[in-house]
Write a protein that holds these residues in place. Structure first.
Motif, PDB file in Angstrom:
ATOM      1  N   SER A  30      27.822  23.253  59.334  1.00  0.00           N
ATOM      2  CA  SER A  30      29.162  23.611  58.865  1.00  0.00           C
ATOM      3  C   SER A  30      29.362  22.966  57.498  1.00  0.00           C
ATOM      4  O   SER A  30      29.431  21.739  57.378  1.00  0.00           O
ATOM      5  N   ASP A  81      30.092  26.395  62.025  1.00  0.00           N
ATOM      6  CA  ASP A  81      29.569  26.517  63.389  1.00  0.00           C
ATOM      7  C   ASP A  81      30.727  26.388  64.365  1.00  0.00           C
ATOM      8  O   ASP A  81      31.391  25.344  64.425  1.00  0.00           O
ATOM      9  N   ARG A  88      28.093  33.051  63.041  1.00  0.00           N
ATOM     10  CA  ARG A  88      28.633  32.026  62.156  1.00  0.00           C
ATOM     11  C   ARG A  88      29.971  32.511  61.590  1.00  0.00           C
ATOM     12  O   ARG A  88      30.190  33.712  61.384  1.00  0.00           O
ATOM     13  N   TRP A 103      23.807  33.793  64.133  1.00  0.00           N
ATOM     14  CA  TRP A 103      22.911  32.716  63.723  1.00  0.00           C
ATOM     15  C   TRP A 103      21.479  33.155  64.038  1.00  0.00           C
ATOM     16  O   TRP A 103      21.212  33.710  65.097  1.00  0.00           O
ATOM     17  N   PRO A 157      30.967  20.666  64.076  1.00  0.00           N
ATOM     18  CA  PRO A 157      31.326  21.974  64.637  1.00  0.00           C
ATOM     19  C   PRO A 157      32.836  22.078  64.834  1.00  0.00           C
ATOM     20  O   PRO A 157      33.504  21.090  65.158  1.00  0.00           O
ATOM     21  N   ARG A 215      22.593  25.216  62.707  1.00  0.00           N
ATOM     22  CA  ARG A 215      23.999  25.628  62.690  1.00  0.00           C
ATOM     23  C   ARG A 215      24.829  24.560  61.986  1.00  0.00           C
ATOM     24  O   ARG A 215      25.512  23.759  62.615  1.00  0.00           O
TER      25      ARG A 215
END
Length: 353
Positions: free
Chosen positions: A332, A299, A306, A324, A271, A330
């Motif tokens: 990335s 994320d 997003r 989202w 994230p 979530r």
């Protein structure tokens, strides 16, 4: 994309949208969807890489008439190379629907050659049912002005000379010119990123490439953010599959075609709490390693939406595109595309940190 009475008996028109990596093809299609006014459209989206990003962007367009069934996504390939396995079955699937589309829009990957794809419309399974209404080539005016497709325009013109041929120095130039040479309409996009002098230079470059067409003259249209009137894009009526002789290609004498000059991979990230810092990192990495294109979803902790990341060379853009979904992981991930030899480990290490 809403339900309407079936169209008259005849061939379903299809529009092929081509253009080099990051030219703005998906943005153009999104603008087209926003102006569809109930017309029943279907999309076939192809990408060079293992993760489909463009199809997901279009599904997030916010248009309530755009359903999952209206978008067929073909990732990890190139339509000009996977006609039998992917493209023809995708067309057949659309035509088999209870209410077939009134118009099919096909977005090729940024590395695809449009001519082999158009030739596929002679396949018996679809020859009598679909026609190529037109080929639209999208050009990133800023990238062209920076010299990505012709680093030395004066030398390029001199090389054409009396022979009318060019010995290209880079595969990027070949792909770019092949896309232009097959087009009926060329959308000079991202005009808001260049001044009048650079725009004129870009259009001169395009016209120089088009000088090799035979008895045919593609039209140029300027655009910003991919906004073009649907009446200009659809209804060209070119029947391109019957007009291939006027659309020369650098690969006409080749039996096959590959993409060994280019590579792609996916970078998984943790994230990212600071989107601005991420954008700065990506800009540096792209410049240092010669990344052609990157795109993906990120994320951002604490954010319900997003983050969409789009990069063309060192130009990095980010914005939140949708919420989202409940239960959605979530993740990335960024798709990175460059010329062969791009150091995957070095790029991944620099991005992930």
């Amino acid at each position: 994309m809403s339900a309407q009475p079936k169209t008259a008996v005849g061939k379903v028109p299809a529009t092929v949208i081509t253009g080099f990596l990051g030219a703005g093809k998906t943005t153009l299609i999104r603008s087209l969807l926003e102006q569809a006014e109930g017309r029943r459209l279907a999309l076939i989206i192809n990408e060079f890489g293992d993760v489909g990003i463009d199809g997901d962007i279009l599904r997030a367009c916010g248009n309530p008439t755009c359903t999952e069934d209206d978008v067929i996504e073909l990732a990890n390939g190139c339509l000009c190379c996977t006609v039998a396995d992917d493209f023809v079955p995708a067309i057949e699937k659309l035509l088999a629907r209870p209410e077939p589309p009134e118009h099919i829009v096909i977005e090729t990957s940024g590395l695809a050659l449009p001519k082999p794809l158009v030739q596929a419309f002679h396949w018996p399974a679809i020859k009598t049912r679909v026609t190529v209404d037109g080929v639209i080539a999208v050009v990133d005016a800023a990238a062209a002005a920076e010299g990505r497709f012709a680093p030395d325009p004066a030398a390029l013109e001199a090389q054409r000379g009396a022979a009318g041929t060019v010995d290209h120095e880079t595969p990027i130039e070949e792909v770019f010119e092949d896309q232009l040479l097959c087009a009926d309409l060329i959308v000079v996009n991202k005009t808001d990123l260049v001044d009048a002098v650079d725009l004129a230079r870009v259009e001169d470059l395009i016209r120089g490439a088009l000088s090799h067409t035979v008895g045919r003259d593609a039209k140029l249209v300027r655009a910003s953010q991919g906004a073009v009137d649907p009446l200009v894009l659809l209804g060209v009526g070119a029947a391109v599959e019957d007009d291939l002789a006027s659309r020369p290609s650098h690969h006409d004498e080749e039996e096959g075609h590959d993409h060994d000059d280019f590579t792609s991979f996916v970078v998984e990230l943790p994230p990212q709490p600071d989107p601005a810092a991420l954008a700065m990192t990506l800009e540096k990495v792209a410049g240092l390693h010669g990344v052609l294109r990157l795109k993906g979803f990120i994320d951002v902790p604490g954010k319900p939406m997003r983050l969409l990341v789009q990069g063309v060379g060192t130009r990095i853009q980010t914005h939140y595109d949708r919420l989202w979904k409940p239960g959605e992981e979530r993740r990335s991930r960024l798709v990175v595309i460059g010329e062969s030899g791009l150091d995957r480990d070095a790029v991944t290490g620099a991005v992930v940190g």
